[in-house]
Design a protein around this motif. Structure first.
Motif, mmCIF file in Angstrom:
data_model
loop_
_atom_site.group_PDB
_atom_site.id
_atom_site.type_symbol
_atom_site.label_atom_id
_atom_site.label_comp_id
_atom_site.label_asym_id
_atom_site.label_seq_id
_atom_site.Cartn_x
_atom_site.Cartn_y
_atom_site.Cartn_z
ATOM 1 N N LEU A 143 9.455 47.835 34.219
ATOM 2 C CA LEU A 143 9.127 49.182 33.756
ATOM 3 C C LEU A 143 7.623 49.271 33.521
ATOM 4 O O LEU A 143 7.067 48.542 32.710
ATOM 5 C CB LEU A 143 9.887 49.503 32.467
ATOM 6 N N GLU A 144 6.972 50.185 34.232
ATOM 7 C CA GLU A 144 5.519 50.298 34.169
ATOM 8 C C GLU A 144 5.043 51.512 33.392
ATOM 9 O O GLU A 144 3.967 51.481 32.781
ATOM 10 C CB GLU A 144 4.949 50.349 35.594
ATOM 11 N N ALA A 145 5.829 52.592 33.423
ATOM 12 C CA ALA A 145 5.401 53.820 32.747
ATOM 13 C C ALA A 145 6.617 54.672 32.419
ATOM 14 O O ALA A 145 7.648 54.616 33.101
ATOM 15 C CB ALA A 145 4.429 54.608 33.632
ATOM 16 N N ALA A 146 6.477 55.457 31.368
ATOM 17 C CA ALA A 146 7.524 56.403 31.004
ATOM 18 C C ALA A 146 6.875 57.701 30.539
ATOM 19 O O ALA A 146 5.767 57.702 30.002
ATOM 20 C CB ALA A 146 8.425 55.839 29.911
ATOM 21 N N VAL A 147 7.582 58.794 30.763
ATOM 22 C CA VAL A 147 7.153 60.111 30.293
ATOM 23 C C VAL A 147 8.290 60.699 29.469
ATOM 24 O O VAL A 147 9.428 60.789 29.951
ATOM 25 C CB VAL A 147 6.807 61.053 31.460
ATOM 26 N N ILE A 148 7.989 61.067 28.231
ATOM 27 C CA ILE A 148 8.983 61.662 27.338
ATOM 28 C C ILE A 148 8.533 63.081 27.014
ATOM 29 O O ILE A 148 7.430 63.290 26.492
ATOM 30 C CB ILE A 148 9.140 60.843 26.046
ATOM 31 N N THR A 149 9.376 64.053 27.331
ATOM 32 C CA THR A 149 9.080 65.463 27.082
ATOM 33 C C THR A 149 9.962 65.968 25.956
ATOM 34 O O THR A 149 11.182 65.761 25.977
ATOM 35 C CB THR A 149 9.317 66.296 28.350
ATOM 36 N N SER A 150 9.350 66.631 24.990
ATOM 37 C CA SER A 150 10.085 67.117 23.819
ATOM 38 C C SER A 150 9.506 68.474 23.413
ATOM 39 O O SER A 150 8.391 68.549 22.898
ATOM 40 C CB SER A 150 9.963 66.114 22.667
ATOM 41 N N ARG A 151 10.280 69.544 23.640
ATOM 42 C CA ARG A 151 9.790 70.901 23.366
ATOM 43 C C ARG A 151 10.850 71.702 22.640
ATOM 44 O O ARG A 151 11.973 71.844 23.126
ATOM 45 C CB ARG A 151 9.398 71.598 24.676
ATOM 46 N N ASP A 152 10.491 72.215 21.472
ATOM 47 C CA ASP A 152 11.392 73.060 20.691
ATOM 48 C C ASP A 152 11.325 74.501 21.197
ATOM 49 O O ASP A 152 10.300 74.927 21.734
ATOM 50 C CB ASP A 152 10.999 73.032 19.214
ATOM 51 N N PRO A 153 12.382 75.279 20.979
ATOM 52 C CA PRO A 153 12.380 76.660 21.472
ATOM 53 C C PRO A 153 11.425 77.584 20.740
ATOM 54 O O PRO A 153 10.903 78.527 21.327
ATOM 55 C CB PRO A 153 13.828 77.109 21.287
ATOM 56 N N ALA A 154 11.176 77.326 19.446
ATOM 57 C CA ALA A 154 10.311 78.218 18.663
ATOM 58 C C ALA A 154 9.764 77.463 17.461
ATOM 59 O O ALA A 154 10.389 76.521 16.967
ATOM 60 C CB ALA A 154 11.100 79.440 18.197
ATOM 61 N N PRO A 155 8.587 77.856 16.975
ATOM 62 C CA PRO A 155 8.002 77.181 15.812
ATOM 63 C C PRO A 155 8.861 77.354 14.568
ATOM 64 O O PRO A 155 9.533 78.382 14.400
ATOM 65 C CB PRO A 155 6.647 77.882 15.633
ATOM 66 N N PRO A 156 8.848 76.377 13.677
ATOM 67 C CA PRO A 156 9.596 76.500 12.427
ATOM 68 C C PRO A 156 8.847 77.389 11.432
ATOM 69 O O PRO A 156 7.662 77.703 11.626
ATOM 70 C CB PRO A 156 9.667 75.057 11.918
ATOM 71 N N PRO A 157 9.498 77.788 10.345
ATOM 72 C CA PRO A 157 8.830 78.603 9.322
ATOM 73 C C PRO A 157 7.686 77.839 8.653
ATOM 74 O O PRO A 157 7.650 76.612 8.641
ATOM 75 C CB PRO A 157 9.952 78.904 8.320
ATOM 76 N N TYR A 158 6.775 78.603 8.070
ATOM 77 C CA TYR A 158 5.609 78.026 7.401
ATOM 78 C C TYR A 158 6.021 77.075 6.285
ATOM 79 O O TYR A 158 5.447 75.996 6.127
ATOM 80 C CB TYR A 158 4.744 79.162 6.843
ATOM 81 N N GLU A 159 7.033 77.464 5.503
ATOM 82 C CA GLU A 159 7.478 76.633 4.385
ATOM 83 C C GLU A 159 8.001 75.295 4.885
ATOM 84 O O GLU A 159 7.814 74.255 4.238
ATOM 85 C CB GLU A 159 8.564 77.353 3.579
ATOM 86 N N TYR A 160 8.653 75.290 6.031
ATOM 87 C CA TYR A 160 9.134 74.040 6.624
ATOM 88 C C TYR A 160 7.959 73.157 7.020
ATOM 89 O O TYR A 160 7.967 71.943 6.776
ATOM 90 C CB TYR A 160 10.001 74.345 7.844
ATOM 91 N N LEU A 161 6.953 73.752 7.628
ATOM 92 C CA LEU A 161 5.787 72.984 8.069
ATOM 93 C C LEU A 161 5.108 72.287 6.892
ATOM 94 O O LEU A 161 4.649 71.155 7.012
ATOM 95 C CB LEU A 161 4.783 73.908 8.771
ATOM 96 N N LEU A 162 5.038 72.963 5.758
ATOM 97 C CA LEU A 162 4.357 72.393 4.589
ATOM 98 C C LEU A 162 5.032 71.117 4.103
ATOM 99 O O LEU A 162 4.366 70.214 3.598
ATOM 100 C CB LEU A 162 4.312 73.421 3.454
ATOM 101 N N ALA A 163 6.344 71.037 4.265
ATOM 102 C CA ALA A 163 7.087 69.874 3.753
ATOM 103 C C ALA A 163 7.433 68.861 4.835
ATOM 104 O O ALA A 163 7.962 67.796 4.528
ATOM 105 C CB ALA A 163 8.378 70.348 3.080
ATOM 106 N N SER A 164 7.124 69.172 6.093
ATOM 107 C CA SER A 164 7.621 68.366 7.208
ATOM 108 C C SER A 164 6.858 67.070 7.430
ATOM 109 O O SER A 164 7.372 66.146 8.063
ATOM 110 C CB SER A 164 7.574 69.192 8.489
ATOM 111 N N GLY A 165 5.611 67.007 6.982
ATOM 112 C CA GLY A 165 4.778 65.850 7.281
ATOM 113 C C GLY A 165 4.013 65.985 8.576
ATOM 114 O O GLY A 165 3.296 65.072 8.979
ATOM 115 N N GLY A 166 4.160 67.130 9.254
ATOM 116 C CA GLY A 166 3.404 67.376 10.474
ATOM 117 C C GLY A 166 4.184 67.026 11.726
ATOM 118 O O GLY A 166 5.210 66.339 11.691
ATOM 119 N N ILE A 167 3.690 67.490 12.848
ATOM 120 C CA ILE A 167 4.413 67.387 14.112
ATOM 121 C C ILE A 167 4.731 65.946 14.494
ATOM 122 O O ILE A 167 5.800 65.652 15.019
ATOM 123 C CB ILE A 167 3.623 68.109 15.237
#
Length: 332
Positions: A143-167
């Motif tokens: 195994l020489e390389a891997a690509v992992i794609t991870s995309r959410d459908p929409a941003p979370p609420p502001y209050e969630y972001l404050l407690a999430s620890g960041g992306i």
């Protein structure tokens, strides 16, 4: 049947409650949340007993294990109290946002001798699991390389972001675990970039809405992780593994495989699942099955506490790399 109590009755807690109540190997023995109305509501839906306090849950000797689905800042305390009461633990990710707190928690866990499994449920996705097994079997050579794609459908609420620890610690932490799972080795270097491209709330919270990470594995192989908090076409989750003898790809499943051919055009696949609960529905059930196996057989949990710790180390390194523009070495 394994008798499990649910600690935390929010969105993901409700999903776990339904799964535990329906799973053939588990019995949902109770639901606890500091928000007693939430506990009452979830318990009533699945026919379980609500608990207004934690002590009666941990003191009930008929309860074999707990599933922790509460807020991240409560995880370590609940893990420590649960293993201290002799319960096996399945805990949602991340263990905590502070690696020092995680290390202190590990000392308690190791002394208690009870299994602690961490909720990196994507390891149990049939397609991702088949890719990892094929890599391990040498189907594409080295195994020489891997690509992992991870995309959410929409941003979370502001209050969630404050407690999430960041992306990196909230969202990409799953992908760090997937990289370790697929490669079967540890990353030694992390480079990362974050961008504020569409979500003013993320920028206001001191976070990014888009991120890219490059990992150098111990063998020298490379892994690229790309993440976005917005995806117009649904929940996009893919893994590609490239080796000397070929390539493997775990692609997005769709609710159906209907192919349309009309004058308006050709569509070979249906729409993507909306979000993680639908996309990984089977994975969550398989995760519970693996947990039951661990408790019943005494086998080491996988993914275990150290897997959660290593993923957090990578997330913290990515956060540092994105903030400084430097490549960060990963401590052993």
């Amino acid at each position: 049947m394994l008798r499990i109590a649910l600690l935390g009755a929010g969105r993901i807690g409700r999903m776990h409650a339904r799964n535990l109540a329906a799973h053939p190997r588990t019995h949902l023995a109770g639901v606890f949340d500091i928000d007693t109305r939430a506990a009452d509501d979830v318990a009533a839906e699945v026919g379980a007993m609500p608990f207004a306090e934690l002590d009666p849950v941990l003191g009930d000797t008929s309860i074999d294990a707990v599933l922790i689905a509460s807020s991240t800042d409560t995880h370590c305390d609940l893990i420590e109290r649960s293993v201290g009461a002799g319960k096996a633990v399945l805990c949602e990710k991340p263990i905590d946002l502070d690696i020092d707190r995680v290390d202190r928690c590990w000392k308690v866990v190791s002394n208690a001798g009870r299994p602690v499994q961490i909720g990196f449920n994507r390891r149990f996705d049939p397609s991702h699991g088949a890719l990892q097994a094929a890599v391990a079997a040498g189907e594409i050579g080295r195994l020489e390389a891997a690509v992992i794609t991870s995309r959410d459908p929409a941003p979370p609420p502001y209050e969630y972001l404050l407690a999430s620890g960041g992306i990196f610690r909230d969202m990409t932490i799953h992908d760090f675990d997937m990289a370790r799972f697929v490669f079967g080795e540890e990353p030694v270097e992390v480079s990362a970039m974050g961008g504020n491209l569409f979500d003013a709330q993320a920028e206001r919270a001191g976070d990014w809405d888009t991120a890219m990470v490059l990992l150098r594995m111990r063998s020298g192989a490379l892994c690229h992780i790309n993440c976005s908090r917005r995806c117009a076409y649904g929940y996009d989750q893919r893994v590609e593994a490239f080796g000397e003898q070929g390539m493997l790809a775990s692609c997005n499943p769709t609710p159906n495989s209907l192919a349309r051919h009309t004058a308006a055009g050709t569509s070979m696949r249906g729409p993507l699942h909306h979000f993680f609960i639908e996309r990984y529905a089977d994975s969550y059930l398989r995760e519970i099955n693996a947990f039951a196996d661990t408790v019943e057989t005494g086998a080491p949990p996988c993914p275990g506490f150290e897997d959660g710790r290593r993923a957090l180390l990578l997330a913290n390194a990515a956060l540092e790399a994105a903030g400084t523009g430097k490549t960060v070495r990963i401590p052993d």
